[in-house]
Design a protein around this motif. Structure first.
Motif, PDB file in Angstrom:
ATOM      1  N   HIS A   1       0.806  -1.222   0.000  1.00  0.00           N
ATOM      2  CA  HIS A   1       0.000   0.000   0.000  1.00  0.00           C
ATOM      3  C   HIS A   1       0.845   1.281   0.000  1.00  0.00           C
ATOM      4  CE1 HIS A   1      -3.593  -2.363   0.509  1.00  0.00           C
ATOM      5  NE2 HIS A   1      -3.165  -2.881   1.631  1.00  0.00           N
ATOM      6  N   ALA A   2       2.168   1.151   0.025  1.00  0.00           N
ATOM      7  CA  ALA A   2       3.041   2.329   0.094  1.00  0.00           C
ATOM      8  C   ALA A   2       2.831   3.244  -1.111  1.00  0.00           C
ATOM      9  CB  ALA A   2       4.501   1.900   0.176  1.00  0.00           C
ATOM     10  N   LYS A   3       2.749   4.559  -0.855  1.00  0.00           N
ATOM     11  CA  LYS A   3       2.528   5.536  -1.917  1.00  0.00           C
ATOM     12  C   LYS A   3       3.682   6.524  -2.054  1.00  0.00           C
ATOM     13  CE  LYS A   3      -2.520   5.348  -1.634  1.00  0.00           C
ATOM     14  NZ  LYS A   3      -3.769   6.126  -1.457  1.00  0.00           N
ATOM     15  N   SER A   4       4.777   6.258  -1.369  1.00  0.00           N
ATOM     16  CA  SER A   4       5.947   7.120  -1.501  1.00  0.00           C
ATOM     17  C   SER A   4       7.200   6.278  -1.302  1.00  0.00           C
ATOM     18  CB  SER A   4       5.911   8.262  -0.479  1.00  0.00           C
ATOM     19  OG  SER A   4       6.122   7.770   0.826  1.00  0.00           O
ATOM     20  N   ILE A   5       8.336   6.791  -1.766  1.00  0.00           N
ATOM     21  CA  ILE A   5       9.594   6.064  -1.639  1.00  0.00           C
ATOM     22  C   ILE A   5       9.962   5.870  -0.177  1.00  0.00           C
ATOM     23  CG2 ILE A   5      12.061   6.129  -2.151  1.00  0.00           C
ATOM     24  CD1 ILE A   5      10.280   5.490  -4.544  1.00  0.00           C
TER      25      ILE A   5
ATOM     26  N   ILE B   1     -11.482  18.918  -0.891  1.00  0.00           N
ATOM     27  CA  ILE B   1     -11.059  18.078  -2.017  1.00  0.00           C
ATOM     28  C   ILE B   1      -9.679  17.527  -1.692  1.00  0.00           C
ATOM     29  CG2 ILE B   1     -10.452  18.042  -4.470  1.00  0.00           C
ATOM     30  CD1 ILE B   1     -12.445  20.332  -4.871  1.00  0.00           C
ATOM     31  N   ASP B   2      -9.526  16.201  -1.752  1.00  0.00           N
ATOM     32  CA  ASP B   2      -8.259  15.558  -1.411  1.00  0.00           C
ATOM     33  C   ASP B   2      -7.516  15.115  -2.665  1.00  0.00           C
ATOM     34  OD1 ASP B   2      -9.507  15.852   0.974  1.00  0.00           O
ATOM     35  OD2 ASP B   2      -9.411  13.748   1.585  1.00  0.00           O
ATOM     36  N   ALA B   3      -6.197  15.168  -2.597  1.00  0.00           N
ATOM     37  CA  ALA B   3      -5.360  14.656  -3.687  1.00  0.00           C
ATOM     38  C   ALA B   3      -4.014  14.238  -3.112  1.00  0.00           C
ATOM     39  CB  ALA B   3      -5.175  15.718  -4.764  1.00  0.00           C
ATOM     40  N   ASP B   4      -3.518  13.076  -3.548  1.00  0.00           N
ATOM     41  CA  ASP B   4      -2.203  12.608  -3.115  1.00  0.00           C
ATOM     42  C   ASP B   4      -1.126  13.201  -4.009  1.00  0.00           C
ATOM     43  OD1 ASP B   4      -3.369  11.138  -1.160  1.00  0.00           O
ATOM     44  OD2 ASP B   4      -3.145   9.192  -2.148  1.00  0.00           O
ATOM     45  N   TRP B   5      -0.042  13.645  -3.380  1.00  0.00           N
ATOM     46  CA  TRP B   5       1.083  14.231  -4.122  1.00  0.00           C
ATOM     47  C   TRP B   5       2.369  13.807  -3.430  1.00  0.00           C
ATOM     48  CZ3 TRP B   5       3.927  18.727  -2.095  1.00  0.00           C
ATOM     49  CH2 TRP B   5       4.942  19.173  -2.956  1.00  0.00           C
ATOM     50  N   SER B   6       3.293  13.265  -4.191  1.00  0.00           N
ATOM     51  CA  SER B   6       4.558  12.806  -3.635  1.00  0.00           C
ATOM     52  C   SER B   6       5.680  13.738  -4.058  1.00  0.00           C
ATOM     53  CB  SER B   6       4.859  11.376  -4.105  1.00  0.00           C
ATOM     54  OG  SER B   6       6.029  10.885  -3.484  1.00  0.00           O
ATOM     55  N   TYR B   7       6.468  14.153  -3.078  1.00  0.00           N
ATOM     56  CA  TYR B   7       7.603  15.034  -3.366  1.00  0.00           C
ATOM     57  C   TYR B   7       8.834  14.541  -2.621  1.00  0.00           C
ATOM     58  CZ  TYR B   7      10.717  19.053  -3.269  1.00  0.00           C
ATOM     59  OH  TYR B   7      11.830  19.862  -3.378  1.00  0.00           O
ATOM     60  N   ASP B   8       9.914  14.325  -3.363  1.00  0.00           N
ATOM     61  CA  ASP B   8      11.194  13.919  -2.790  1.00  0.00           C
ATOM     62  C   ASP B   8      11.024  12.712  -1.867  1.00  0.00           C
ATOM     63  OD1 ASP B   8      13.934  14.085  -2.506  1.00  0.00           O
ATOM     64  OD2 ASP B   8      13.859  15.518  -0.841  1.00  0.00           O
ATOM     65  N   GLY B   9      10.207  11.758  -2.299  1.00  0.00           N
ATOM     66  CA  GLY B   9      10.026  10.509  -1.569  1.00  0.00           C
ATOM     67  C   GLY B   9       8.992  10.534  -0.470  1.00  0.00           C
ATOM     68  N   LEU B  10       8.407  11.716  -0.192  1.00  0.00           N
ATOM     69  CA  LEU B  10       7.438  11.837   0.905  1.00  0.00           C
ATOM     70  C   LEU B  10       6.047  12.104   0.344  1.00  0.00           C
ATOM     71  CD1 LEU B  10       7.180  11.959   4.028  1.00  0.00           C
ATOM     72  CD2 LEU B  10       7.480  14.430   3.849  1.00  0.00           C
TER      73      LEU B  10
ATOM     74  N   TYR C   1      14.305  11.949  10.303  1.00  0.00           N
ATOM     75  CA  TYR C   1      14.067  10.701   9.561  1.00  0.00           C
ATOM     76  C   TYR C   1      15.356  10.240   8.922  1.00  0.00           C
ATOM     77  CZ  TYR C   1      12.605   7.257   6.191  1.00  0.00           C
ATOM     78  OH  TYR C   1      12.490   6.106   5.471  1.00  0.00           O
ATOM     79  N   ASP C   2      15.756   9.038   9.280  1.00  0.00           N
ATOM     80  CA  ASP C   2      16.963   8.423   8.744  1.00  0.00           C
ATOM     81  C   ASP C   2      16.592   7.002   8.337  1.00  0.00           C
ATOM     82  OD1 ASP C   2      19.392   7.347   8.141  1.00  0.00           O
ATOM     83  OD2 ASP C   2      20.317   7.718  10.091  1.00  0.00           O
ATOM     84  N   THR C   3      16.804   6.692   7.052  1.00  0.00           N
ATOM     85  CA  THR C   3      16.396   5.368   6.563  1.00  0.00           C
ATOM     86  C   THR C   3      17.134   4.238   7.274  1.00  0.00           C
ATOM     87  OG1 THR C   3      18.021   5.576   4.766  1.00  0.00           O
ATOM     88  CG2 THR C   3      15.759   6.184   4.267  1.00  0.00           C
ATOM     89  N   SER C   4      18.269   4.542   7.918  1.00  0.00           N
ATOM     90  CA  SER C   4      19.019   3.498   8.607  1.00  0.00           C
ATOM     91  C   SER C   4      18.549   3.307  10.050  1.00  0.00           C
ATOM     92  CB  SER C   4      20.518   3.836   8.600  1.00  0.00           C
ATOM     93  OG  SER C   4      20.766   5.030   9.324  1.00  0.00           O
ATOM     94  N   SER C   5      17.715   4.239  10.552  1.00  0.00           N
ATOM     95  CA  SER C   5      17.263   4.146  11.938  1.00  0.00           C
ATOM     96  C   SER C   5      15.915   3.434  11.996  1.00  0.00           C
ATOM     97  CB  SER C   5      17.136   5.545  12.551  1.00  0.00           C
ATOM     98  OG  SER C   5      16.153   6.293  11.871  1.00  0.00           O
TER      99      SER C   5
END
Length: 458
Positions: free
Chosen positions: A140-144, A261-270, A384-388
């Motif tokens: 279900h993930a919608k961002s990197i 009105i809702d809309a999903d938007w991904s920026y720089d992985g978030l 936020y650190d991907t290694s933590s």
């Protein structure tokens, strides 16, 4: 899902239903290979080695060919579920895929329930519970960043960390309870000072994990970003600019937007969950008034608030007061004050209010800077650190909070000199909560709740 324990064969379409080049039907459980072989014309699958692929045809009982397929064999325990598994690759398409599945089900195979394959993987020891939950998060993930967080959990890092300090509590509990068996001999197995230090260290470990939850929630669920402001301030235009499509209706008529009105938007992985709201103003229009009410509610639930001010209109005292009030009400919620329609900006007097940024959605002036500021503000107090390690599940958060409370009670019991039987109760309660995260302690209702949110076929 009591049938899971009995290893009954199940089947489901594992790929999205629709037109495509290939679809996959997954079959798992006792004698799955034999069941598929009964309607497969080609190599005898019951003699096939594990992890081999075989070309053949799926045949109805009356001899009609359903489709040409590839059957991939996975023998227990070397499969996703730990059971005998066959994955059938057939031609994509709603009708042909369904026909292959129905032919398999005719062999006394049951249609799988949502998440049943992954639940079997957990019950057969192929995955810990938090790893199984990560499978659904990954799907279900919608961002990197959400994918990164799910991968981290799927690798079992969170579970391994929790198991480490849970084992420390187990060892401490064993010493405390051993003392109870020798209470008449006045033998001390648990050094109270060492036990207190251990529990303080565990409390700190739990606190560290809990501090990551807000970041984890934003990474997993997205940053709930609310655009507010007066009518025609450019809220809908900005939303359309960010998502790159005409998601919201834009006109010169004030009050065009009547509902959120809702809309999903991904920026720089978030992931950002953008919410366009009705313009803030007093109105006798019943529908528009309801829209304004919903705007206020959206503001209260926001993770990031972006107040838009039309620079082509002079700012009066009431609007200044309105902005100040929203900034105050936002509290700790990140707040951006953005001037819009910079391309139409009136010659300004000395400004008595500070804008974080001035933009134009017409010629994209400062739009890139706005995107960066939105991400920066959303995560400004969160590291936020991907290694933590990240806690992304509210279930995990709740269990950790309860475990911390029990550990704290145990520390208080030590400080008050209470007997080991009271201390043991708190320690065992903490162990139960931590074990519920990794699946070492479960019940049927918990499993059904977790796996019911999976898609069928996974």
């Amino acid at each position: 899902m009591s049938d899971i324990i009995q290893n009954q064969p199940i089947a489901a379409i594992a790929t999205p239903v629709g037109e495509g080049g290939i679809a996959v039907i997954r079959v798992s459980g006792r004698e799955s290979i034999k069941k598929v072989n009964a309607c497969f014309r080609g190599k005898d699958l019951t003699d096939a080695d594990s992890h081999t692929v075989h070309f053949g045809k799926i045949i109805k009982k009356d001899g009609r060919v359903v489709d040409e397929v590839l059957a991939t064999i996975f023998r227990s325990p070397r499969s996703y579920t730990g059971e005998e598994t066959v994955e059938i690759s057939c031609h994509g398409g709603v009708l042909v895929t369904q026909a292959v599945l129905e032919t398999i089900l005719e062999q006394n195979v049951r249609a799988a329930e949502p998440g049943e394959f992954t639940q079997r993987a957990f019950l057969n020891g192929k995955l810990d519970l938090e790893q199984a939950e990560a499978v659904a998060d990954l799907i279900h993930a919608k961002s990197i960043k959400a994918v990164d967080a799910a991968h981290q959990q799927l690798e079992g890092k969170l579970g391994e960390h929790i198991k480490t300090f849970r084992q420390q509590i187990i060892d401490a509990t064993a010493m405390v309870e051993l003392e109870l068996d020798f209470i008449e001999e006045d033998v001390e197995f648990a050094n109270k000072d060492q036990l207190r230090k251990l529990l303080l260290d565990v409390e700190q470990e739990i606190n560290t994990l809990l501090e990551t939850y807000e970041t984890g929630r934003l990474v997993k669920d997205g940053v709930r970003t609310v655009f507010i402001g007066r009518p025609n301030a450019g809220k809908s235009t900005l939303l359309n600019t960010l998502v790159g499509s005409e998601r919201a209706i834009v006109t010169e008529i004030a009050g065009t937007t009547r509902d959120t009105i809702d809309a999903d938007w991904s920026y720089d992985g978030l992931l950002f969950k953008l919410i366009d709201t009705a313009g803030l103003r007093d109105t006798e229009d019943v529908i528009e008034a309801e829209g304004v009410k919903r705007s206020q509610k959206a503001f209260e639930q926001a993770d990031l608030v972006v107040y838009l001010k039309d620079l082509s209109l002079p700012m009066d005292s009431s609007e200044r007061e309105e902005i100040a009030a929203f900034q105050k009400r936002a509290g700790e919620t990140p707040f951006l004050l953005v001037g819009t329609k910079l391309d139409l900006e009136l010659p300004s007097e000395e400004e008595r209010i500070h804008f974080d940024l001035k933009i134009s959605s017409v010629d994209n002036t400062n739009i890139d800077r706005l995107k960066k500021q939105m991400k920066q503000r959303a995560l400004e107090s969160k590291d936020y650190d991907t290694s933590s390690l990240l806690v992304t599940s509210s279930r995990h958060r709740d269990a950790l909070q309860k475990a911390r409370e029990n550990v704290q009670r145990a520390i208080q019991a030590l400080d008050r000199g209470m007997t080991g039987d009271f201390l043991s109760i708190d320690l065992r309660a903490a162990l139960k909560e931590l074990g519920a995260i990794t699946g070492e302690i479960t019940n049927e209702h918990l499993l059904d709740s977790i796996f019911s949110r999976f898609c069928i076929g996974k």
